[in-house]
Design an enzyme around this catalytic site. Structure first.
Site, PDB file in Angstrom:
ATOM      1  N   GLU A   1       0.814  -1.224   0.000  1.00  9.00           N
ATOM      2  CA  GLU A   1       0.000   0.000   0.000  1.00  9.00           C
ATOM      3  C   GLU A   1       0.843   1.267   0.000  1.00  9.00           C
ATOM      4  OE1 GLU A   1      -0.770  -2.586   1.989  1.00  9.00           O
ATOM      5  OE2 GLU A   1      -2.827  -3.152   1.456  1.00  9.00           O
TER       6      GLU A   1
ATOM      7  N   HIS B   1      -9.528  -4.593  10.678  1.00 14.22           N
ATOM      8  CA  HIS B   1     -10.177  -4.409   9.378  1.00 14.22           C
ATOM      9  C   HIS B   1     -11.473  -3.609   9.477  1.00 14.22           C
ATOM     10  CE1 HIS B   1      -7.343  -7.465   8.259  1.00 14.22           C
ATOM     11  NE2 HIS B   1      -7.786  -7.542   7.029  1.00 14.22           N
TER      12      HIS B   1
END
Lengths: 358, 324
Positions: free
Chosen positions: B60, B129
């Site tokens: 990322e 998450h």
């Protein structure tokens, strides 16, 4: 791997052998301008004219000047916080740079960036970045953009020996090789990440560029004090980028005479000895070495060197004068340059509340 | 009007903008050949090919940074974070590079990027998450933050976000991807900075964004049916820029407000709005401004318990009744 050997004479490399005397003198002048600019900046910093950090590049000039001297129309540069040398090397003026250090409205970033954040996108120069290693994915993105647009260019992304230990650099190397991107990571290895020597920060002590092998990225390690060598090695990487759209890692051994920043009092006699600093100044100074070279080549005379040096000094002094006399940014300018749409007062910029003080 | 899923509305927005502008490129983990982890980009790689829809490694920091760098050169990358929770591993790129580069360059460089993905709890995937970082991102001047509650909004806001010349952080929701809504066939755009009055009312204003706007709508229905209370529901749609006028106008009309927010309470989006309300319409208020937020602990996994951590209509009704 095309590791350059220190014994070969890079003056005869294709990129150097046809340099005109004028072009050689220009390289010397560009290095002297960086040094005189920073000496002036240090003087004014100590005189209280600027705030924050001042990371001096003095001692490393051959790297920025040598590499940037090779830039073509579609070659781009991005670097870290020790950015004054690269900024001048790509053609920014001393005035806009000094005024930025003074925090003046006439600075390249209107006094909003400071020492670590010089930019000139019109000169393919994308800064000037403060977070160690944070610019390495941006360099990858510049290369991605070039390739996407079908341009034959390279993104020269500079980083220090400290930045090679940041994770995003490795992610970037993997993607550079995976996507065949024309990025050249140029490690300026001055031996110290702030006060931590390479001996204490890297498990492999004698080469950082070699880490590229893990990602099938070509690499070279070279002597950064010789501007001919810097140009010869960098030119090969640029050709690889242009012709094959492939990345390269270059590592130039170099040295900074001053501390990590001016505030780093421990650099002399602390984490490194005075003898070490003196030895670099005496035997490895890139400007003195190139001067000697050009004297031997009969390209310049001592008098010409002094003339260039004096002119650079005068230009730097004038830039301090310019900065001194320049206006401060207005307080209302704090809210300018945050959002493109607001600055241009587009419909998007006029819709909704963008700032929340009142 | 066709009834389509939220994910397909986004998909249409991408397809239309890819066709419209050669600089638009979609990137992220699994967005191309896998059709997207949540199928939001389904079929786009097949249709538009390798150049416009790009799978990235699980990196990322590097791929978001790469998108930012490419946007500086004029591309309009639309970057997927498989979860907005993963922004933590690319925080430096988003906050320092996308968020600050225009300012620090004195306006010389701009960054027309969209970073998008789901930002929600409620799916039993644990705390790592389930983050909702819209409040954190909205606290960075230079970034814009958008949150879509419906298929219609998702498409219209996404198209605008892609055309915007500033970095836009686009919050989606995995619990909404399968929700259907009416989406017109003809092209439309929804401006950033304009809230949507999703239901008109007289007695109290419920203010929310994202899925919480649907929670507020359900609460409003029940308040009307069971308590004869007419609640107005404002969906912010855009968090930064924020439609302050719409919020103030509604509260000046109803004199009461409950803020519904899937953010955690500390400095959540609703905290900013509560502050604004007490400052700007203190004299119009007949009761304290109340909030219903996610319960202030990391997202619990336990599937039977996690729903209780997020605002639900009954929580909203209870708060509303306490001030009506």
């Amino acid at each position: 791997m095309d590791t350059a050997t220190k014994s070969s004479d890079h003056a005869h490399a294709p990129i150097n052998k046809n340099l005109t005397p004028e072009a050689k003198i220009q390289l010397l002048r560009d290095m002297l301008r960086v040094r005189r600019f920073e000496q002036q900046a240090l003087k004014q910093y100590n005189g209280g004219k600027m705030g924050g950090f001042l990371h001096l590049y003095i001692g490393q000039e051959s790297v920025a000047v040598g590499t940037c001297s090779l830039m073509g129309d579609d070659d781009h540069v991005i670097t870290a916080y020790r950015c004054h040398g690269h900024s001048l090397a790509v053609g920014m003026t001393m005035n806009e740079c000094m005024a930025e250090l003074y925090g003046k409205a006439t600075g390249c970033s209107k006094g909003k960036g400071g020492s670590m954040h010089f930019f000139a996108p019109d000169k393919n120069y994308w800064g000037g970045h403060g977070i160690v290693g944070g610019q390495t994915p941006l360099g990858l993105g510049l290369a991605y953009g070039l390739k996407y647009k079908g341009l034959k260019g390279a993104a020269l992304c500079f980083l220090g020996d400290g930045a090679v230990n940041q994770g995003c650099f490795y992610e970037s190397l993997n993607m550079a090789a995976l996507f065949d991107l024309p990025v050249i990571y140029i490690i300026e290895n001055n031996g110290y990440s702030m006060g931590t020597s390479l001996q204490r920060s890297s498990v492999v002590k004698d080469c950082l560029a070699q880490r590229g092998e893990a990602f099938c990225v070509e690499w070279a390690q070279a002597n950064g004090e010789d501007i001919y060598e810097v140009r010869a090695v960098t030119q090969r990487a640029i050709e690889r980028a242009h012709k094959e759209s492939k990345p390269t890692i270059l590592e130039f051994d170099t040295y900074r005479y001053y501390g990590h920043s001016v505030a780093d009092a421990k650099h002399k006699g602390g984490y490194r000895s005075e003898e070490e600093i003196d030895a670099y100044k005496r035997d490895h100074d890139p400007i003195q070495l190139f001067k000697k070279r050009l004297l031997e080549e009969r390209v310049i005379t001592e008098a010409q060197f002094d003339e260039i040096s004096d002119a650079s000094k005068a230009e730097a002094e004038a830039s301090a004068q310019f900065a001194e006399e320049s206006p401060l940014p207005s307080e209302t300018s704090i809210f300018e340059d945050v959002y493109y749409e607001v600055d241009r007062q587009t419909e998007a910029g006029r819709t909704g509340k963008h700032f929340f003080n009142d | 009007m066709p009834l389509i899923e939220y994910r397909d509305a986004l998909n249409q927005a991408f397809a239309e903008e890819i066709e419209r502008d050669p600089n638009v490129v979609l990137m992220g983990e699994e967005v191309a050949q896998y059709d997207g982890a949540y199928k939001v980009t389904k079929g786009l790689w097949k249709k538009f090919g390798d150049k416009r829809v790009v799978d990235t490694p699980i990196s990322e920091a590097a791929f978001i940074g790469m998108g930012i760098g490419a946007s500086m050169l004029g591309l309009r990358p639309v970057m997927e974070l498989m979860f907005w929770s993963f922004a933590t591993v690319t925080w430096d790129q988003i906050v320092n590079n996308a968020g600050q580069i225009r300012y620090m360059s004195g306006g010389l460089i701009n960054c027309p990027i969209v970073i998008r993905g789901p930002a929600n709890g409620g799916t039993n995937v644990g705390a790592t998450h389930s983050h909702t970082p819209e409040n954190m991102l909205a606290s960075v001047p230079g970034l814009k933050v958008v949150s879509a509650a419906t298929a219609y909004d998702a498409k219209g806001l996404m198209k605008t976000a892609i055309r915007d010349n500033d970095p836009v952080m686009f919050m989606e929701n995995t619990l909404l991807y399968g929700e259907k809504g009416e989406v017109p066939e003809e092209e439309y755009l929804i401006p950033l900075g304009k809230a949507d009055i999703k239901r008109e009312g007289r007695d109290i204003t419920l203010i929310a964004h994202g899925r919480a706007a649907l929670t507020a709508l359900r609460a409003a229905e029940l308040l009307a049916a069971e308590h004869d209370i007419s609640a107005e529901v404002i969906d912010l749609r855009s968090i930064r820029p924020l439609d302050e006028e719409a919020i103030l106008a509604s509260v000046r009309k109803t004199h009461r407000a409950v803020l519904v927010d899937e953010n955690k309470p500390f400095c959540g989006v609703s905290a900013q709005i509560a502050s604004m309300l007490q400052e700007k319409c203190f004299d119009d208020l007949d009761a304290p401004v109340l909030r219903v937020t996610a319960l202030d602990a990391p997202a619990i996994y336990s599937p039977r318990i996690e729903p209780k951590q997020l605002p639900n209509p009954q929580d909203v009704i209870r708060k509303a009744l306490s001030i009506c």
